[in-house]
Write a protein that holds these residues in place. Structure first.
Motif, mmCIF file in Angstrom:
data_model
loop_
_atom_site.group_PDB
_atom_site.id
_atom_site.type_symbol
_atom_site.label_atom_id
_atom_site.label_comp_id
_atom_site.label_asym_id
_atom_site.label_seq_id
_atom_site.Cartn_x
_atom_site.Cartn_y
_atom_site.Cartn_z
ATOM 1 N N ASN A 184 29.406 41.618 35.160
ATOM 2 C CA ASN A 184 28.968 42.760 34.446
ATOM 3 C C ASN A 184 27.367 42.364 34.150
ATOM 4 O OD1 ASN A 184 31.579 43.735 34.202
ATOM 5 N ND2 ASN A 184 31.956 42.442 32.380
ATOM 6 N N THR A 197 28.555 38.377 32.366
ATOM 7 C CA THR A 197 29.816 37.953 32.110
ATOM 8 C C THR A 197 30.684 38.232 33.197
ATOM 9 O OG1 THR A 197 30.472 40.131 31.050
ATOM 10 C CG2 THR A 197 29.490 38.109 29.775
ATOM 11 N N ASN A 199 33.514 39.874 35.238
ATOM 12 C CA ASN A 199 34.348 41.369 35.131
ATOM 13 C C ASN A 199 35.886 40.949 34.982
ATOM 14 O OD1 ASN A 199 35.821 43.755 36.521
ATOM 15 N ND2 ASN A 199 34.149 44.278 35.215
ATOM 16 N N SER A 200 36.650 41.307 34.114
ATOM 17 C CA SER A 200 37.951 41.152 34.106
ATOM 18 C C SER A 200 38.653 42.323 33.253
ATOM 19 C CB SER A 200 38.578 39.905 33.729
ATOM 20 O OG SER A 200 38.058 39.580 32.290
ATOM 21 N N SER A 202 40.051 41.777 30.468
ATOM 22 C CA SER A 202 39.554 41.444 28.906
ATOM 23 C C SER A 202 38.245 41.794 28.951
ATOM 24 C CB SER A 202 40.217 40.020 28.994
ATOM 25 O OG SER A 202 39.638 39.194 29.759
ATOM 26 N N THR A 203 37.504 41.772 29.956
ATOM 27 C CA THR A 203 35.967 41.759 29.733
ATOM 28 C C THR A 203 35.447 42.850 30.702
ATOM 29 O OG1 THR A 203 35.508 39.970 31.173
ATOM 30 C CG2 THR A 203 35.440 39.430 28.746
ATOM 31 N N SER A 206 31.222 48.452 31.098
ATOM 32 C CA SER A 206 30.980 49.724 30.025
ATOM 33 C C SER A 206 30.306 50.699 30.809
ATOM 34 C CB SER A 206 30.106 49.385 28.874
ATOM 35 O OG SER A 206 30.186 50.565 28.120
ATOM 36 N N LYS A 285 41.918 49.262 34.103
ATOM 37 C CA LYS A 285 41.810 47.904 34.271
ATOM 38 C C LYS A 285 41.577 47.407 35.759
ATOM 39 C CE LYS A 285 44.530 46.572 30.161
ATOM 40 N NZ LYS A 285 45.558 45.871 29.568
#
Length: 307
Positions: A184, A197, A199-200, A202-203, A206, A285
Motif C-alpha cells: 500500500n 505497508t 497489503n493484507s 488486516s492492512t 483504502s 479482503k
C-alpha cells in the motif's frame, strides 16, 4: 538397499522378490527408472505464476528437477563485488550450476547462459536471457549443467516456445495464487508515495480519497527499453520500461493510472507497477487483480485487500 553399482547408468532397474519353499515363489517385476548422475529437468514455469510451455525474454523462471545443484539452497549474493548477477552458482565452488539457452535461426545456433537467482538440488531460479526473443526465435532449448566447471554433467534439453510475454504477478506466499505480494502506498500532498505497508486482509488499501496507490510486482513482461544484456545486471541499472503496455484490472475495473518503475533493488527481470485504485472498485479482503502485457494474459487468482 540397492547397491550403488546398480545406479551408475540411466535406464530401467527391474526388481523382484523371491521367498523360499515351501510355499514360496517369485513376485511380479517392479520397474524403477534410474536417472543416473546427470541433472534432470522435470518441469519449468514462470517464477510468479508457474505458467509453463513458453518463455519470454527477461522472464524469471523456476526449473524443477533432480541433480540440478548442491543439496543446500544457494542464493546469489547482491553484495558480491560489482553486484553482477552470476551466470553460475555457487560462485567459486568446486561444483557449479549453469542454465544454458540455445536458439537457432537460419541454421546458426547461439547459446546464452542465464543469470541465476538461486540453485539447489531440486530447483533453480533463473532469468531468461534478453537475447532470446521472437520472432527471430520461435523455440529455445534449455539445458542445466552441474558439476566441475571444466567438465560438468548436463541434462537432456528441455524445449519450449519463445513468445513476447508470459506475464506473472508475484503472490505473498509464493504459490502464484491468493493474496498478491502488494504494497500500500499513501500519497503525500506532493503526490509522492510514502509510508509503505504490506497489503493484507488486516492492512487493506483504502479506496477513500481517490488517490490511493498499490504497488504490484510482475515478471515475464518481455523486451524492455532500453534492453539490458542478460548478464550485465548491476544494483543501479539504467532505468527501463516494458515495450508492451501493461493492462491492470482491479475488481474487473480499470485503474485511474498505471505507471511502471524499476524496483528499488533494480533487478531487470522484475517490473514494479504503481497502480492508482479505481474509485468504483468494491471493498473486500480478496478483490481480484489481473495484469496483462499487450495481448498476453497474466494469471487469474491473485487478490488485493481493499477497504
Amino acid at each position: 538397499q540397492v547397491p550403488n553399482s546398480y545406479l551408475t547408468k540411466p535406464g530401467i532397474l527391474r526388481m523382484a522378490v523371491s521367498t523360499p519353499a515351501p510355499g514360496g515363489g517369485t513376485s511380479t517385476e517392479a520397474q524403477l527408472e534410474i536417472y543416473g548422475p546427470e541433472p534432470r529437468i522435470l518441469a519449468l514455469g514462470n517464477a510468479a505464476s508457474y505458467q509453463g510451455g513458453s518463455v519470454s525474454p527477461g522472464e524469471l523462471i523456476t526449473i524443477f528437477g533432480t541433480g540440478l545443484g548442491p543439496a543446500a539452497l544457494c542464493p546469489y549474493d547482491p553484495t558480491f563485488p560489482g553486484g553482477v548477477l552470476p551466470s553460475s552458482l555457487p560462485i567459486g565452488a568446486a561444483n557449479q550450476t549453469q542454465v544454458l539457452f540455445t536458439v537457432s535461426s537460419g541454421g546458426v545456433a547461439h547459446t546464452y547462459p542465464a543469470a541465476l537467482v538461486y540453485t539447489m538440488d531440486g530447483q533453480v531460479g533463473a532469468m531468461v536471457p534478453f537475447e532470446v526473443t521472437g520472432p527471430t526465435y520461435t523455440t529455445v532449448s534449455i539445458v542445466v549443467t552441474y558439476g566441475p566447471v571444466a567438465a560438468p554433467l548436463a541434462s537432456l534439453p528441455w524445449v519450449v516456445n519463445v513468445v513476447d510475454a508470459v506475464p506473472g504477478i508475484f503472490s505473498a506466499d509464493g504459490s502464484g495464487r491468493g493474496q498478491g505480494a502488494i504494497l500500500n502506498a499513501v500519497l503525500d500532498a506532493s503526490g509522492t508515495a510514502v509510508d509503505y505497508t504490506v497489503n493484507s486482509a488486516s492492512t487493506p488499501a483504502s479506496l477513500k480519497g481517490g488517490a490511493s496507490v498499490v504497488v504490484l510486482y510482475a515478471t515475464g513482461f518481455g523486451v524492455t527499453n532500453p534492453n539490458p544484456a542478460s548478464n550485465s545486471w548491476t544494483p543501479v541499472p539504467t532505468p527501463y520500461n516494458s515495450v508492451l503496455v501493461p493492462t491492470v484490472t482491479i475488481d474487473g475495473k480499470a485503474p485511474q493510472n498505471v505507471s511502471t518503475a524499476v524496483p528499488a533493488y533494480g533487478f531487470p527481470g522484475v517490473l514494479q507497477l504503481n497502480v492508482t485504485l479505481p474509485a468504483d472498485a468494491e471493498a473486500g479482503k480478496s478483490v481480484p487483480v489481473t495484469v496483462d502485457f499487450g495481448n498476453f494474459l497474466g494469471q487469474t487468482g491473485i487478490t488485493v485487500a481493499l477497504k
